[in-house]
Scaffold this motif. Structure first.
Motif, PDB file in Angstrom:
ATOM      1  N   ASP A   2       6.320  24.805  -6.068  1.00 28.24           N
ATOM      2  CA  ASP A   2       5.336  23.730  -6.171  1.00 28.24           C
ATOM      3  C   ASP A   2       6.022  22.384  -6.268  1.00 28.24           C
ATOM      4  OD1 ASP A   2       3.197  25.423  -6.052  1.00 28.24           O
ATOM      5  OD2 ASP A   2       2.571  25.187  -8.127  1.00 28.24           O
ATOM      6  N   LYS A  43       1.983  20.270  -3.241  1.00 26.61           N
ATOM      7  CA  LYS A  43       1.527  21.661  -3.183  1.00 26.61           C
ATOM      8  C   LYS A  43       1.475  22.147  -4.625  1.00 26.61           C
ATOM      9  CE  LYS A  43       3.143  26.323  -2.246  1.00 26.61           C
ATOM     10  NZ  LYS A  43       3.681  26.621  -3.580  1.00 26.61           N
ATOM     11  N   ARG A  79      -3.210  21.869  -1.399  1.00 23.52           N
ATOM     12  CA  ARG A  79      -2.357  20.813  -0.846  1.00 23.52           C
ATOM     13  C   ARG A  79      -3.097  19.482  -0.939  1.00 23.52           C
ATOM     14  NH1 ARG A  79       2.358  21.785   1.169  1.00 23.52           N
ATOM     15  NH2 ARG A  79       2.960  23.809   2.049  1.00 23.52           N
TER      16      ARG A  79
END
Length: 379
Positions: A257, A268, A277
């Motif tokens: 992430d 993300k 996203r």
């Protein structure tokens, strides 16, 4: 689904001048950078994202652009203080700042280090003055060498960005560039083949680039030279000495992430039941106004990834790694069973693009040479 590691990306959108090959979200800097307004907007952008990452640790920070080193020492100090006060940043987090030689900002490196920057990524591109002019760079080779010297005295970790297959470049010139880069003894190199991207000046007025066979020979030669100098090519464009892989970029490729703040930045973010996203609006003024207004207008996209998106999204990143990734990482990061990939995996193995390894996703040498074809199988 367990939450993956989290890193922070910060986009600084301004450059002294837009390079003709560049398709990043960069804009020619005004005579005086609006640092105060930018930091205020960055703070607002970050604070609006906190509920999505609350309680999670940040393993690395990457300040990219544009040319982040155009920011003053005081602006970088305030920025890092802002992050530490609002985020749980690891004590030994890798904190990278992109910098370009050729302007007075190289003399700021020591001050950046005092604020917490511990890794500099310097955009050299070439040590050949003729090539630098063709690329539209504002620095020359002497300024590049000086910037590297200053950086080495300021921070413990340095990456050099270089390009090959430049307009009119010969193999000898490519080798000379690689030799020069390796001579500094830095721990990390990023070597990119110049490609013509749409919406760039080079797309409109394309220069004459080396033929494919010569470009491939350049790439193979660079890898051999880097290996002899103690570098491992661990990703398509990344070479590192032992223990020196880029933590932030590695997190991208392992489908971790990342929170992106600043104009045009992407995020993300994983949750126990979904992955989302986000994209920020690209125009710096619009992003600053929207962030400060706190009305959501600084975002240009919010999209939940579907089960159909995830195979390609995962493989687009993971297959860039020379060692590949364990099969278990796919389930850990996506929440999907590996069986969802059975058909494209079989096709990739039959084509000789992927090893038939029951424990790892790993591209063959052929797969690396035709990486776009391999990745597209998972669309």
């Amino acid at each position: 689904m367990a939450l993956p590691p989290l890193t922070l990306y910060v986009h600084v959108p301004w450059c002294v001048r837009k390079c003709p090959y560049c398709d990043f979200n960069s804009h020619q800097a005004p005579d005086s950078l609006p640092e105060e307004l930018y930091l205020k907007a960055l703070e607002a952008d970050l604070e609006q994202s906190l509920p999505e990452i609350w309680g999670r640790q940040v393993h690395a920070i990457f300040i990219g652009g544009g040319t982040p080193s155009l920011l003053s020492e005081g602006a970088i100090d305030k920025m890092l203080a802002m992050f530490r006060s609002r985020l749980s940043v690891w004590p030994d987090a890798e904190i990278t700042l992109e910098a370009n030689p050729g302007t007075v900002e190289a003399n700021r490196f020591s001050s950046y280090a005092e604020s917490g920057i511990n890794r500099l990524s310097i955009g050299i591109q070439s040590f050949n003055d003729h090539a630098l002019k063709k690329l539209g760079r504002i620095h020359d080779s002497a300024q590049a060498r000086k910037a590297i010297d200053i950086a080495q005295r300021a921070v413990p970790r340095i990456n050099l960005d270089l390009m090959f297959a430049l307009p009119g470049q010969t193999l000898a010139e490519c080798i000379a560039d690689a030799n020069q880069a390796l001579s500094f003894g830095t721990e990390h190199l990023s070597m990119y083949q110049l490609t013509i991207e749409s919406q760039t000046v080079f797309a409109k007025y394309p220069p004459e680039l080396p033929e494919d066979d010569l470009s491939a020979e350049m790439e193979q030669t660079i890898e051999q030279m880097a290996s002899q100098a103690g570098f491992e090519r661990y990703e398509v464009s990344a070479f590192a000495k032992k223990g020196a892989r880029s933590r932030h970029n590695l997190n991208y490729w392992e489908f971790g992430d990342y929170l992106g703040v600043g104009p045009g930045a992407h995020s993300k973010i994983s949750f126990p039941d979904r992955i989302i996203r986000y994209a920020r609006t690209r125009n710096p003024e619009s992003w600053m106004q929207g962030s400060i207004a706190r009305d959501g207008s600084h975002l240009s996209e919010t999209r939940s990834l579907t089960a159909q998106d995830l195979p390609f999204e995962f493989m687009l990143n993971a297959l860039r790694l020379r060692e590949g990734v364990p099969l278990s990482l796919y389930t850990d990061r996506s929440g999907l069973n590996v069986a969802t990939l059975s058909r494209p995996l079989q096709t990739a193995i039959q084509k000789g693009l992927l090893f038939p390894d029951p424990t790892r996703f790993k591209a063959t040498q052929q797969g690396w040479l035709f990486l776009n074809e391999l990745q597209s199988l998972f669309l």
